[in-house]
Each structure stands twice: as structure tokens, then as C-alpha cells.
Design a protein around this motif. Structure first.
Motif, PDB file in Angstrom:
ATOM      1  N   THR A  75       0.921  -1.258  -0.020  1.00  0.00           N
ATOM      2  CA  THR A  75       0.023  -0.151   0.069  1.00  0.00           C
ATOM      3  C   THR A  75       0.749   1.263   0.109  1.00  0.00           C
ATOM      4  O   THR A  75       1.679   1.439   1.019  1.00  0.00           O
ATOM      5  CB  THR A  75      -0.918   0.083   1.162  1.00  0.00           C
ATOM      6  N   PHE A  76       0.697   2.006  -1.373  1.00  0.00           N
ATOM      7  CA  PHE A  76       1.536   3.452  -1.069  1.00  0.00           C
ATOM      8  C   PHE A  76       0.448   4.370  -0.973  1.00  0.00           C
ATOM      9  O   PHE A  76      -0.278   4.670  -1.728  1.00  0.00           O
ATOM     10  CB  PHE A  76       2.413   3.409  -2.656  1.00  0.00           C
ATOM     11  N   HIS A  77       0.521   4.975   0.471  1.00  0.00           N
ATOM     12  CA  HIS A  77      -0.346   5.893   0.807  1.00  0.00           C
ATOM     13  C   HIS A  77      -0.295   7.251  -0.027  1.00  0.00           C
ATOM     14  O   HIS A  77      -1.133   7.548  -0.325  1.00  0.00           O
ATOM     15  CB  HIS A  77      -0.316   6.168   2.094  1.00  0.00           C
ATOM     16  N   TYR A  78       1.010   7.448  -0.533  1.00  0.00           N
ATOM     17  CA  TYR A  78       1.293   8.755  -1.382  1.00  0.00           C
ATOM     18  C   TYR A  78       1.976   8.437  -2.496  1.00  0.00           C
ATOM     19  O   TYR A  78       3.085   7.524  -2.409  1.00  0.00           O
ATOM     20  CB  TYR A  78       1.726   9.801  -0.267  1.00  0.00           C
ATOM     21  N   ILE A  79       1.507   8.728  -3.506  1.00  0.00           N
ATOM     22  CA  ILE A  79       2.450   8.335  -4.981  1.00  0.00           C
ATOM     23  C   ILE A  79       2.811   9.877  -5.517  1.00  0.00           C
ATOM     24  O   ILE A  79       1.888  10.620  -5.904  1.00  0.00           O
ATOM     25  CB  ILE A  79       1.464   7.522  -5.859  1.00  0.00           C
ATOM     26  N   ILE A  80       3.972  10.052  -5.714  1.00  0.00           N
ATOM     27  CA  ILE A  80       4.344  11.269  -6.511  1.00  0.00           C
ATOM     28  C   ILE A  80       4.994  10.593  -7.836  1.00  0.00           C
ATOM     29  O   ILE A  80       6.056  10.149  -7.878  1.00  0.00           O
ATOM     30  CB  ILE A  80       5.472  12.117  -5.605  1.00  0.00           C
ATOM     31  N   HIS A  81       4.248  11.158  -8.900  1.00  0.00           N
ATOM     32  CA  HIS A  81       4.712  10.648 -10.196  1.00  0.00           C
ATOM     33  C   HIS A  81       5.408  11.816 -10.894  1.00  0.00           C
ATOM     34  O   HIS A  81       5.005  12.717 -11.480  1.00  0.00           O
ATOM     35  CB  HIS A  81       3.428  10.421 -11.058  1.00  0.00           C
ATOM     36  N   ALA A  82       6.652  11.541 -10.731  1.00  0.00           N
ATOM     37  CA  ALA A  82       7.681  12.533 -11.339  1.00  0.00           C
ATOM     38  C   ALA A  82       8.631  11.876 -12.504  1.00  0.00           C
ATOM     39  O   ALA A  82       9.660  12.494 -13.029  1.00  0.00           O
ATOM     40  CB  ALA A  82       8.751  12.842 -10.461  1.00  0.00           C
ATOM     41  N   ALA A  83       8.234  10.757 -12.992  1.00  0.00           N
ATOM     42  CA  ALA A  83       8.878  10.145 -14.130  1.00  0.00           C
ATOM     43  C   ALA A  83       8.461  10.567 -15.600  1.00  0.00           C
ATOM     44  O   ALA A  83       7.452  10.413 -16.120  1.00  0.00           O
ATOM     45  CB  ALA A  83       8.628   8.611 -14.169  1.00  0.00           C
ATOM     46  N   SER A  84       9.212  11.456 -15.976  1.00  0.00           N
ATOM     47  CA  SER A  84       9.126  12.010 -17.330  1.00  0.00           C
ATOM     48  C   SER A  84      10.428  12.657 -18.000  1.00  0.00           C
ATOM     49  O   SER A  84      10.889  13.728 -17.132  1.00  0.00           O
ATOM     50  CB  SER A  84       7.894  13.278 -17.439  1.00  0.00           C
ATOM     51  N   ASN A  85      10.911  12.235 -18.955  1.00  0.00           N
ATOM     52  CA  ASN A  85      12.273  12.938 -19.332  1.00  0.00           C
ATOM     53  C   ASN A  85      11.670  14.402 -19.985  1.00  0.00           C
ATOM     54  O   ASN A  85      10.826  14.619 -20.740  1.00  0.00           O
ATOM     55  CB  ASN A  85      12.793  12.216 -20.287  1.00  0.00           C
TER      56      ASN A  85
END
Length: 323
Positions: A75-85
Motif C-alpha cells: 500500500t503506497f499511501h502517497y504516490i508522487i509521479h515525477a517520471a518524465s524525461n
């Protein structure tokens, strides 16, 4: 950090410029009781960047490509999506990959989060979504022109589409999300493949070379140090209103590309030299003449940029030279 206590926080793009800074910002608090799961595709780079945390029980690295579904049972309570070139060379040579890491990568993470009790999703978007403006300072409600027929638009258009995807998941599935829109971010941990102007200019002076300008450099930009950006993103994660987007910039750091080049050259004792650009090089140029951000909205959350750009750049050059 109380909202994050005893939580699992997933950070994609963790070996990138912004992702690395977020991981370090969160782990810099030795007393914080949360687990950081850093996601990246390059295990060797992760080892180099996070060697200081290998014995920290709160740090975990997951080697994974976000364009593929995440195969975990955590369980990832918080997800920060910063994957982008964000390097312009990728916009020219790998536009499909750029789009997929945003659109498909976000879908995969949102689906995983819905199935594993995620509490909040933060998408790291970009100020490029504002497109070619009309001279005004960009507030979060502004929507400018982006040429959808240009492969160079793979970056801003996929970021725009992904913001809408987040809104769709909120409407259909009740997902709690927030969006960060960083301006042009600079820091020391850029890769050799990164050809954003700040990285190119710093590489020049590290080699004791003069800075080569391929345009007149009249485009005006807001800038932000990566450390300030990381703090802003964590602030948005904790305090942002669900469904809202927030600009991230340093309003005291508005410079043209030419002014940036001259700043870096003056610090390093080099010169700025003008050269004509090739047609191939022109393909990756950002067409926006003025990209200056309002930060009133995020400042209302209690965040404010601290950096002095001249001193920050000076420190970066000194650090990379091992002075």
C-alpha cells in the motif's frame, strides 16, 4: 511532516533531477517515521545517487519502468509521479516514450493506487502546459496555444492530457489528486544526456569552454532551484486542495536565456559566443517567448522559494568542480 507519519511514499522518476531532490528532502529529516520507495529504471544511477541511504531502513529502491503495470503488493499511501524525461533531445528523438511515461505511466499508477488504498496522488506536470502565452504572467487558470501537430509538443500535450486523466479518475473513481506545475528547474544532478540550457551551459564552463548560444536567447523564463521545487512538491502533497494545480517557481528568478548564459559565464570566468543553429537544432527549441509564473496560489499554502539564483548557480559549479 505529521500527515506523512507511518506512511509509504512512492516516488517515480526518483533518479531524475526533481525526483532525486524529493527523495533527499524527505530523508533529510532523520526523525521522520515514513518509508520512501524510490522508483527508477537505472539501478546503477540509483546506487550512485542514494548511496548515503542504503543503510537507512526507511529507503527502498524499486527498479521499474512506469509504462508497465507495477507488480507489487504494497500500500503506497502517497504516490508522487515525477517520471518524465524533460530533456529536449528526447522530444526530438523519443517523442512516443515521452508521451507514454506521462499518460500510460500515470494510468498504471492510478490503477495500482485505487487497488491498494492510496490516499493521495501527486502528478508532477510542467509549466509548458500553458503553451505560447500572450505576454501575461501565467496563473493556474491560463490556457495558451500548443501546436498539436508538432512532435515537440509531445511533452506539453501529454502533460495536459495526463492532468485531465487525473481529473477523470477523480470524477469516476473518487481519486484524491493534486498537481504541481514546476517552471524551469535547475540543479547539480543533471545527466550527461540532459540538454536543457542550464545543463548545457554548466557543462561548457566545467570544461573551461565558452558558452555557445544557438539563438539570441531573448525568451524570458521563471526559474526555480530543484531544492526549492522539492520542498514545494511536498508542501502541495500535504496541503494542496484535491483536484487543484499549483505553480512552482521563484518569482525573484526571472531571467532570459541570454541572461542565464551571461550569469553562468561570469561565475566561471568564460565568455558567451553566438553561433547559428541548424534546422535539426531548431526542432527542439521551446517556442514560448515569455514563461513567467504567478506563485500566489502555492504561497497561500505556506511555501516560498528561498533561493538566490546567482548564489545557487555559483554553488552548483563549485560543487561539480569539487572546489
Amino acid at each position: 511532516m505529521k500527515e506523512l507519519e507511518r506512511k509509504n511514499i512512492l516516488i517515480t522518476g526518483a533518479t531524475g533531477l526533481i525526483g532525486t531532490a524529493i527523495v533527499r528532502h524527505l530523508l533529510s529529516n532523520a526523525d521522520a517515521d515514513y518509508d520512501i520507495y524510490a522508483v527508477g529504471r537505472n539501478e546503477q544511477r540509483a546506487h550512485e545517487r542514494f548511496a548515503a541511504y542504503e543503510k537507512d531502513s526507511r529507503f527502498h529502491f524499486l527498479c521499474h519502468d512506469v509504462t508497465q503495470p507495477l507488480q507489487e503488493n504494497i500500500t503506497f499511501h502517497y504516490i508522487i509521479h515525477a517520471a518524465s524525461n524533460a530533456s529536449p533531445s528526447f522530444f526530438a528523438n523519443n517523442p512516443v516514450d515521452v508521451m507514454m511515461s506521462n499518460i500510460l505511466g500515470t494510468k498504471n499508477l492510478l490503477d495500482y493506487g485505487r487497488q491498494h488504498n492510496m490516499e493521495r496522488f501527486l502528478f508532477v506536470s510542467t509549466g509548458e502546459i500553458y503553451g505560447k502565452g500572450d505576454g501575461r504572467v501565467f496563473e493556474e487558470t491560463y490556457q495558451g496555444y500548443v501546436d498539436i501537430g508538432s512532435a515537440r509538443s509531445c511533452y506539453p500535450m501529454s502533460k495536459r492530457a495526463t492532468e485531465t486523466l487525473c481529473a477523470a479518475y477523480a470524477e469516476q473513481y473518487g481519486v484524491n489528486f493534486v498537481i504541481a506545475r514546476p517552471t524551469h528547474v535547475y540543479g547539480a544532478e543533471f545527466t550527461n544526456e540532459d540538454n536543457r540550457v542550464f545543463a548545457q551551459f554548466i557543462r561548457n564552463v566545467l570544461k573551461r569552454e565558452d558558452i555557445i548560444m544557438k539563438s539570441r536567447g531573448e525568451q524570458l523564463r521563471s526559474w526555480c532551484s530543484v531544492d526549492d521545487c522539492a520542498e514545494a512538491i511536498v508542501c502541495i502533497l500535504q496541503k494542496g486542495k484535491s483536484g487543484e494545480a499549483y505553480n512552482v517557481a521563484d518569482p525573484e528568478s526571472n531571467y532570459t536565456i541570454r541572461e542565464l548564459a551571461e550569469m553562468i559565464a561570469s561565475i566561471a570566468g568564460c565568455k558567451v559566443i553566438m553561433q547559428s543553429s541548424t534546422e535539426e537544432e531548431k526542432k527542439v527549441f521551446n517556442p514560448v517567448d515569455k514563461s513567467v509564473f504567478s506563485t500566489k496560489k502555492i504561497e497561500a499554502l505556506g511555501w516560498k522559494a528561498k533561493g538566490n539564483m546567482y548564489e545557487n548557480i555559483k554553488a552548483i559549479i563549485s560543487h561539480l568542480r569539487n572546489d
